[in-house]
Design a protein around this motif. Structure first.
Motif, short mmCIF file in Angstrom:
data_model
loop_
_atom_site.label_atom_id
_atom_site.label_comp_id
_atom_site.label_asym_id
_atom_site.label_seq_id
_atom_site.Cartn_x
_atom_site.Cartn_y
_atom_site.Cartn_z
N ASN A 1 39.14 43.57 42.31
CA ASN A 1 39.72 44.71 41.91
C ASN A 1 39.17 45.18 40.72
N ARG A 2 38.78 46.48 40.82
CA ARG A 2 38.08 47.04 39.63
C ARG A 2 36.61 46.40 39.42
N GLY A 3 36.20 45.89 40.33
CA GLY A 3 34.86 45.29 39.80
C GLY A 3 34.82 43.86 39.34
N GLN A 4 36.08 43.33 39.42
CA GLN A 4 36.27 41.90 39.07
C GLN A 4 37.09 40.91 39.81
N THR A 5 36.82 39.61 40.20
CA THR A 5 37.42 38.84 41.08
C THR A 5 38.62 38.33 40.41
N LEU A 6 39.76 38.28 41.24
CA LEU A 6 41.15 37.87 40.74
C LEU A 6 41.38 36.32 41.26
N GLY A 7 40.39 35.68 41.40
CA GLY A 7 40.47 34.50 41.64
C GLY A 7 40.44 34.13 43.38
N THR A 8 40.25 33.03 43.70
CA THR A 8 40.14 32.64 45.02
C THR A 8 41.33 31.55 45.57
N ALA A 9 41.84 32.11 46.42
CA ALA A 9 43.19 31.15 46.96
C ALA A 9 42.85 30.53 48.40
N GLN A 10 43.39 29.40 48.31
CA GLN A 10 43.49 28.67 49.64
C GLN A 10 44.40 29.11 50.83
N ARG A 11 44.10 28.97 51.80
CA ARG A 11 45.06 29.31 52.94
C ARG A 11 46.44 28.59 52.68
N GLY A 12 47.34 28.92 52.70
CA GLY A 12 48.83 28.28 52.45
C GLY A 12 49.05 28.21 51.47
N GLN A 13 48.45 28.75 50.29
CA GLN A 13 48.72 28.67 48.98
C GLN A 13 49.33 29.89 48.51
N ILE A 14 49.15 31.12 49.43
CA ILE A 14 49.44 32.35 48.82
C ILE A 14 49.94 33.13 49.92
N THR A 15 51.06 34.01 49.41
CA THR A 15 51.77 34.75 50.57
C THR A 15 51.40 35.87 50.69
N PRO A 16 51.46 36.64 51.66
CA PRO A 16 51.05 37.99 51.98
C PRO A 16 51.53 39.03 50.99
N GLU A 17 52.44 38.98 50.39
CA GLU A 17 53.17 39.88 49.32
C GLU A 17 52.20 39.69 48.08
N GLU A 18 51.81 38.31 47.82
CA GLU A 18 51.16 38.00 46.60
C GLU A 18 49.80 38.53 46.79
N LEU A 19 49.27 38.42 47.99
CA LEU A 19 47.94 39.21 48.26
C LEU A 19 47.71 40.61 48.09
N GLN A 20 48.86 41.17 48.63
CA GLN A 20 48.78 42.63 48.55
C GLN A 20 49.00 42.96 47.15
N ASP A 21 49.89 42.35 46.38
CA ASP A 21 50.02 42.63 44.89
C ASP A 21 48.74 42.74 44.16
N MET A 22 48.02 41.47 44.37
CA MET A 22 46.73 41.17 43.77
C MET A 22 45.80 42.37 43.92
N MET A 23 45.63 42.59 45.28
CA MET A 23 44.73 43.90 45.64
C MET A 23 45.15 45.19 44.97
N ALA A 24 46.37 45.29 44.72
CA ALA A 24 46.90 46.77 44.34
C ALA A 24 46.80 46.69 42.72
N GLY A 25 46.65 45.37 42.27
CA GLY A 25 46.63 45.33 41.04
C GLY A 25 47.87 45.25 40.44
N GLY A 26 48.83 44.68 41.22
CA GLY A 26 50.20 44.14 40.64
C GLY A 26 51.28 45.63 40.56
N GLN A 27 51.08 45.92 39.32
CA GLN A 27 52.16 46.46 38.67
C GLN A 27 52.39 47.79 39.67
N GLU A 28 51.19 48.49 39.69
CA GLU A 28 51.52 49.77 40.43
C GLU A 28 52.13 50.00 41.79
N LEU A 29 51.83 48.94 42.80
CA LEU A 29 52.09 48.82 43.94
C LEU A 29 53.57 48.40 43.95
N ALA A 30 53.91 47.57 43.14
CA ALA A 30 55.66 47.11 42.96
C ALA A 30 56.23 48.43 42.71
#
Lengths: 264, 372
Positions: free
Chosen positions: A225-254
């Motif tokens: 996001n914006r040229g920075q990594t927001l961390g790497t997650a393992q399969r099964g440790q993250i939900t689609p919603e969380e991923l989606q939120d991270m991609m959009a930078g959380g707040q705005e998409l919510a």
């Protein structure tokens, strides 16, 4: 991927920074990819995905940071260096020529030759045989090796491009949004291809902004996001919603999601 | 992801019959056209002398001329470029041979070698400008059409004060390289055929008893060799694949490691080489070089190539098809003469067949790529 711990990463990108003049496209991104792993790189438009994979494939030289390939620090001066090392990129704009046959496309730039009376000729029999064989492995039954690429669907073309890269010894396969322009069924075929390639021990870097596609095949997920990594997650440790939120930078998409009733 | 097996047979793809499959090839237009043209003239001009030894030799030579330049134009077009300077190059090359060999008195073999080197270098310059500037080859070579033609008229006028330089045959007498372009082969076979009464012989004069057609001109040998070379290069070699790729999609080809610029450059040089072969054969045959030689040849070459099934946009075509296109050309041009048809109608025919060929090609391409 339980085998991962026994392997060393095939490629490590450490604190990669890339500046274009006054624009900081990448501000210290680190990921590592293991053989036999599908590492998904997610991010919205402008997140720096393209810059990052271009750095990985030798198109850009990083302003700062290190690329370690197969245990060795690497400095790719141009894409050819990266290609020779075994990093292959399948672009959105495929390196496929619709008017040419599948087998001629498959071997384009890497034509097998045979010597007849001291002259080298294109070994068409070998090319045809290998093409049919490789396509069959990927679940595409061609009418014949002479079938033009133009008659294949978008998903099939992706598959030809992927299997071509793997056949020519790619250790790291970078797929730049391979599913972005495809229909549902074609997408599933490409995802199946990714799965097959991964099982052959190739490290796959799968770039997408579609969370569902990523979750379908990914082993690990890195969000840019914006040229920075927001961390790497393992399969099964993250939900689609969380991923989606991270991609959009959380707040705005919510906020946006609220107004759209959770349809994004 | 579960149903990858379901794409093994797609129920929406109709079976394509093997007949239809056989039709989908670049040479189709050329094959159909050749059959039609021969059928037509066999029916309407059989008694005109078109199919005796002199007649056959007559249209064979004309066809061979077209073939020589069509091979170069074909490979260049498949590589995605045009060369409109072919006709001017023919005039220019002939004139340079004449100036070097006759006016300056160089040995003919040296004149020929220098001319070839010069023409291929000009071809390379064409290619270099196209590749470096990214301009359409149409414009760049159109410029050379005028530049070369201008020099072809200017040079002999300045040096010899005339636009036709003769005396080449005398200057080339006994020259080993000149006979490679101007000589004839299989003279013995034709003598034998004349003696055996298979072909016509002279009845009177100093050459009485000699066959009227006394050998295969090297022009035809060059045409056949160039067609074979072009066909093998295109379909049987690695480089041939690069030619298709360079014309089909240069960017995709580059991404796959094809040296697109090198391929295009070499094809421009090869086209110039072919034009030079044509010119050398022509000046050796006529014994003179004229400033107006090769006029409109570039278009005739391109038309032959298009009749032969190549796409103007590049990436698709066939040397054999182009050779058939050239054969159709030669047969019709000379056949109309034999059949006693007004020769200006040849141009009408040219236009009509060009249009028909382009329409057919578009249709074939749609069948190949499956686009609608």
């Amino acid at each position: 991927m339980n085998t991962r711990s026994t392997h060393a990463p095939i490629i490590q990108m450490q604190n990669i920074e890339k500046h274009f003049g006054a624009v900081i496209a990448l501000a210290g991104v680190s990921i590592d990819v293991y053989p036999g792993e599908c590492h998904c790189l997610l991010g919205d438009n402008g997140a720096g995905k393209s810059t990052f994979i271009k750095t990985m494939s030798g198109v850009h030289t990083p302003t700062k940071g290190e690329i370690i390939f197969d245990g060795q620090p690497m400095n790719f001066n141009d894409p050819r260096d990266a290609m020779e090392a075994g990093i292959a990129t399948v672009h959105q704009h495929l390196a496929m020529i619709p008017l040419m046959s599948v087998s001629r496309n498959f071997f384009m730039g890497n034509e097998p030759v045979k010597k007849i009376a001291g002259l080298s000729f294109f070994d068409k029999d070998l090319a045809d045989r290998v093409t049919m064989e490789e396509m069959r492995k990927m679940g595409i039954n061609l009418r014949g090796p002479d079938q033009a690429v133009g008659t294949l669907s978008g998903g099939e073309r992706q598959t030809v491009a992927i299997s071509r890269a793997v056949y020519f010894g790619a250790k790291v396969l970078i797929l730049d949004e391979p599913t972005s322009a495809l229909g549902v069924r074609q997408t599933s075929n490409v995802l199946a291809t990714i799965d097959k390639v991964r099982k052959q021990g190739v490290a796959v870097v799968f770039i997408t902004h579609n969370v569902r596609h990523a979750l379908a095949v990914g082993d690990r997920f890195t969000v840019l996001n914006r040229g920075q990594t927001l961390g790497t997650a393992q399969r099964g440790q993250i939900t689609p919603e969380e991923l989606q939120d991270m991609m959009a930078g959380g707040q705005e998409l919510a906020t946006l999601e609220g107004s759209l009733g959770g349809t994004v | 992801m579960s149903d990858t097996s379901s794409n093994s047979t797609d129920e929406r793809i109709k079976e394509i019959s093997s007949f239809r499959q056989a039709l989908i090839r670049p040479e189709l237009g050329g094959i159909v056209g050749t059959i039609a043209v021969f059928a037509f003239f066999l029916l309407f001009a059989f008694d005109s002398g078109m199919f005796n030894s002199q007649g056959v030799m007559n249209w064979s030579i004309v066809s061979a001329q077209f073939m020589i330049i069509a091979v170069g134009a074909c490979l260049l077009m498949i590589a995605g470029e045009f060369d409109l300077s072919v006709g001017s190059m023919i005039g220019f090359a002939g004139m340079i041979i004449a100036i070097l060999g006759v006016t300056l008195g160089y040995p003919m073999w040296l004149a020929i070698i220098i001319t070839f080197a010069l023409c291929v270098a000009i071809g390379a310059l064409n290619g270099f400008i196209v590749i470096r500037t990214g301009l359409p080859s149409f414009i760049v070579t159109l410029a050379f059409l005028f530049i070369l033609r201008g020099f072809t008229i200017f040079l002999p006028q300045t040096i010899e004060r005339k636009t036709i330089i003769g005396g080449i045959r005398e200057a080339a007498e006994g020259d080993p390289l000149a006979s490679v372009f101007g000589g004839k082969i299989f003279g013995n076979v034709f003598n034998w055929m004349g003696d055996a009464g298979i072909i016509a012989t002279f009845q009177r004069g100093t050459r009485a008893g000699d066959p009227v057609v006394d050998g295969i001109p090297m022009l035809i040998v060059w045409a056949i060799l160039l067609v074979i070379f072009g066909h093998v290069l295109l379909t049987k070699t690695k480089f041939g694949n690069w030619i298709f790729a360079s014309g089909g999609d240069p960017e995709a080809a580059r991404n796959s490691g094809v040296p697109v610029n090198k391929v295009k450059m070499l094809m421009f040089m090869f086209t110039a080489f072919c034009a030079c072969v044509f010119a050398t054969c022509q000046v050796m045959e006529f014994g003179s070089a004229g400033a107006d030689r090769g006029l409109l040849k570039e278009f005739e070459a391109i038309i032959a190539v298009v009749i032969g099934g190549a796409l103007l946009t590049g990436g698709y075509g066939s040397v054999l098809g182009a050779a058939l296109g050239a054969l159709i050309f030669g047969v019709v041009q000379q056949g109309l003469f034999f059949a006693g048809v007004e020769s200006s109608l040849f141009r009408v025919f040219l236009g009509v067949i060009l249009l028909a060929a382009v329409i057919l090609n578009t249709y074939i391409r749609r069948m190949i790529t499956g686009e609608r």
